[in-house]
Write a protein that holds these residues in place. Structure first.
Motif, short mmCIF file in Angstrom:
data_model
loop_
_atom_site.label_atom_id
_atom_site.label_comp_id
_atom_site.label_asym_id
_atom_site.label_seq_id
_atom_site.Cartn_x
_atom_site.Cartn_y
_atom_site.Cartn_z
N LYS A 44 0.82 -1.22 0.00
CA LYS A 44 0.00 0.00 0.00
C LYS A 44 0.85 1.26 0.00
CE LYS A 44 -2.14 3.63 1.95
NZ LYS A 44 -1.52 4.84 2.56
N SER A 46 0.04 5.73 -1.13
CA SER A 46 -0.85 6.69 -1.76
C SER A 46 -0.09 7.58 -2.73
CB SER A 46 -1.53 7.57 -0.70
OG SER A 46 -2.33 6.80 0.16
N LEU A 70 4.17 2.81 -8.67
CA LEU A 70 3.52 1.62 -8.11
C LEU A 70 3.56 0.46 -9.11
CD1 LEU A 70 0.40 3.23 -6.37
CD2 LEU A 70 2.42 2.24 -5.24
N THR A 83 -4.17 1.14 -3.41
CA THR A 83 -4.04 2.58 -3.22
C THR A 83 -5.43 3.19 -3.14
OG1 THR A 83 -2.76 4.54 -3.87
CG2 THR A 83 -3.99 3.42 -5.62
N CYS A 98 -3.56 -1.19 -10.07
CA CYS A 98 -3.77 -1.68 -8.71
C CYS A 98 -4.81 -2.79 -8.63
CB CYS A 98 -4.18 -0.52 -7.80
SG CYS A 98 -2.92 0.78 -7.73
#
Length: 261
Positions: A44, A46, A70, A83, A98
């Protein structure tokens, strides 16, 4: 799909993307833990912290660069990625990278955001608002499940406990929310680091106390939580977001071992 709801899932990573080096440091640790403990920790971070206390606070690299970073972690380390999204238009692009789209607590009743996340076909994790009870979360959950059903797909929607507002600058966790939410979905996650926050209690930033993170996790396990969320950092006091609440990266494995017993 949830193969075994009794087997806990773990979500871990830095609060915000600070650098590619930080992401790789955390990812390498997670891969090592997974290989030795047989876990599948979801990574995880952001790309944008859109709800920081101050306009001067660090928010992250933004959508385009953040997703690229990511994506590199996913391809290089083979980790599943989670995210959060703050606006409906972000859902499609985030879903291309994701595996889990997370809805922030303050936004958990935003119908258009929930529906947009569900329409990607990805797993959706909804954080319980600080102003709602566990039983109130059946309505945000239903918005996602109904969208999945309208699309003719069977997909998971998770709920996450993260505490309730308790006066000013403080949160309290009513662990009864966990069994309440388990009546609606088999995957209820305890956010062990955000639940020790003291929102806005640090002179223009959120403060908190990471000492209580292990106790939050163990208490949640006693109440039946089927997942655990930890923000981690190799040097959390120097972190650019949620510094007071993130767990030291080296403390992650010992805590997971305790939760697996």
């Amino acid at each position: 799909m949830i193969e075994n709801p009794m087997k806990p899932i773990f979500i871990a990573g830095p609060c915000v993307i600070e650098s590619q080096e930080l992401l790789e440091t955390v990812a390498e640790k997670i891969v090592d833990i997974n290989s030795r403990l047989g876990t599948e920790i979801i990574f995880k971070a952001s790309f944008d912290k859109a709800n920081r206390t101050s306009i001067h606070s660090f928010r992250g690299p933004g959508l385009e660069r953040g997703l690229k970073m990511l994506g590199e972690i996913k391809s290089r380390y083979g980790l599943k990625i989670l995210t959060d999204i703050h606006e409906s238009w972000q859902a499609k692009a985030v879903a291309e990278v994701c595996d889990v789209l997370q809805i922030p607590a303050f936004l958990c009743r935003q119908t258009d955001l929930l529906v947009a996340a569900a329409k990607t076909g990805r797993i959706v994790n909804i954080k319980k608002a600080q102003f709602l009870s566990g039983r109130d979360m059946r309505y945000p959950l239903q918005k996602v499940i109904d969208t999945f059903q309208d699309m003719g797909i069977s997909q998971e929607c998770w709920l996450t406990e993260r505490g309730n507002s308790f006066g000013y600058n403080n949160l309290v966790v009513d662990f009864r929310n966990i069994p309440d939410m388990l009546e609606y979905t088999p995957r209820v996650i305890m956010d062990c680091t955000h639940s020790v926050q003291r929102p806005g209690g640090g002179e223009g930033k959120t403060s908190g106390d990471r000492r209580f993170v292990p106790q939050m996790a163990l208490a949640a396990k006693a109440f039946g939580a089927t997942g655990f969320f930890f923000e981690v950092h190799p040097d959390p006091d120097r972190g650019l977001s949620d510094a007071a609440n993130m767990l030291f990266l080296d403390d992650l494995e010992p805590l997971i071992k305790r939760l697996l017993k």
